[in-house]
Design a protein around this motif. Structure first.
Motif, PDB file in Angstrom:
ATOM      1  N   TYR A  35      33.851  34.899  41.120  1.00  0.00           N
ATOM      2  CA  TYR A  35      33.607  36.326  40.903  1.00  0.00           C
ATOM      3  C   TYR A  35      34.794  36.971  40.192  1.00  0.00           C
ATOM      4  O   TYR A  35      34.600  37.761  39.259  1.00  0.00           O
ATOM      5  N   PHE A  36      35.992  36.637  40.611  1.00  0.00           N
ATOM      6  CA  PHE A  36      37.173  37.254  40.005  1.00  0.00           C
ATOM      7  C   PHE A  36      37.325  36.849  38.548  1.00  0.00           C
ATOM      8  O   PHE A  36      37.685  37.667  37.702  1.00  0.00           O
ATOM      9  N   THR A  37      37.077  35.593  38.226  1.00  0.00           N
ATOM     10  CA  THR A  37      37.236  35.162  36.836  1.00  0.00           C
ATOM     11  C   THR A  37      36.165  35.731  35.918  1.00  0.00           C
ATOM     12  O   THR A  37      36.410  35.889  34.726  1.00  0.00           O
TER      13      THR A  37
ATOM     14  N   HIS B 249      34.508  38.805  36.539  1.00  0.00           N
ATOM     15  CA  HIS B 249      34.531  40.269  36.534  1.00  0.00           C
ATOM     16  C   HIS B 249      35.948  40.863  36.444  1.00  0.00           C
ATOM     17  O   HIS B 249      36.086  42.052  36.209  1.00  0.00           O
ATOM     18  N   LEU B 250      36.943  40.062  36.682  1.00  0.00           N
ATOM     19  CA  LEU B 250      38.348  40.478  36.639  1.00  0.00           C
ATOM     20  C   LEU B 250      38.658  41.648  37.577  1.00  0.00           C
ATOM     21  O   LEU B 250      39.551  42.455  37.310  1.00  0.00           O
ATOM     22  N   THR B 251      37.927  41.750  38.635  1.00  0.00           N
ATOM     23  CA  THR B 251      38.176  42.776  39.649  1.00  0.00           C
ATOM     24  C   THR B 251      37.709  42.247  40.995  1.00  0.00           C
ATOM     25  O   THR B 251      36.891  41.333  41.063  1.00  0.00           O
ATOM     26  N   MET B 252      38.226  42.847  42.052  1.00  0.00           N
ATOM     27  CA  MET B 252      37.833  42.425  43.399  1.00  0.00           C
ATOM     28  C   MET B 252      37.853  43.663  44.276  1.00  0.00           C
ATOM     29  O   MET B 252      38.804  44.430  44.259  1.00  0.00           O
ATOM     30  N   SER B 253      36.793  43.864  45.047  1.00  0.00           N
ATOM     31  CA  SER B 253      36.726  44.994  45.962  1.00  0.00           C
ATOM     32  C   SER B 253      36.021  44.548  47.238  1.00  0.00           C
ATOM     33  O   SER B 253      35.435  43.466  47.300  1.00  0.00           O
TER      34      SER B 253
ATOM     35  N   CYS C 241      32.267  44.024  46.613  1.00  0.00           N
ATOM     36  CA  CYS C 241      31.863  42.765  45.984  1.00  0.00           C
ATOM     37  C   CYS C 241      31.952  41.606  46.968  1.00  0.00           C
ATOM     38  O   CYS C 241      31.183  40.652  46.875  1.00  0.00           O
TER      39      CYS C 241
END
Length: 165
Positions: free
Chosen positions: A116-118, A120-124, A127
């Protein structure tokens, strides 16, 4: 004969994961059955070389056939298998079913987060609850279903006293 059973298991798990993946998927995620297979096999198998070959084959198959990111899937499956094999020797008195549960959950969470991080380049937190936890839960459910089947087909005489252990 055991090698033939291992190859048939990998082919069947890959076929189920690729052919029925869309119908198995809930909330847009599907279980990573090859990860669960590699963890269960590494816990039940005593030989590190056989476990390593099976982990490598499962990692390459998982990364190339299902559409996961190749480095994340390959490293995730191989590292989860190595941790499983190490946990098998260090945590002798904990049943294999429990070890497989925790290792599969941790590996699925890390692989899901990396993918997911690679992409979307974000983490919450949102997510994590919407994307990563469903993937982890479905992979663990697949492991719950596969563990008794795999244990009794590939390792029938290993432990007759415990059904799950």
């Amino acid at each position: 004969m055991k090698i033939v059973k291992i190859v048939l298991w990998i082919i069947c798990v890959t076929a189920v994961q690729t052919v029925f993946g869309n119908s198995l998927g809930i909330l847009g995620t599907m279980p990573d059955l090859l990860l669960a297979f590699a963890v269960i096999f590494a816990i039940c198998e005593r030989d590190i070389f056989t476990s390593g070959v099976v982990m490598l084959v499962c990692g390459i198959t998982d990364a190339s056939s299902v559409g996961h990111l190749f480095p994340a899937a390959l490293l995730g499956v191989v590292c989860a298998g190595l941790v499983s094999h190490g946990a098998n020797s260090m945590l002798r008195y904990i049943p294999g079913f429990i070890k497989a549960f925790f290792i599969t959950a941790a590996a699925a969470f890390v692989i899901g987060a990396a993918e997911y991080f690679t992409s979307h380049l974000t983490m919450s937190v949102q997510c994590i609850f919407e994307n990563i936890l469903p993937y982890t839960v479905y992979t663990v459910i697949g492991e719950f279903i596969m563990y008794p089947l795999l244990k009794h087909t590939l390792f029938p005489g290993k432990d007759k006293s415990l059904i799950i252990g």
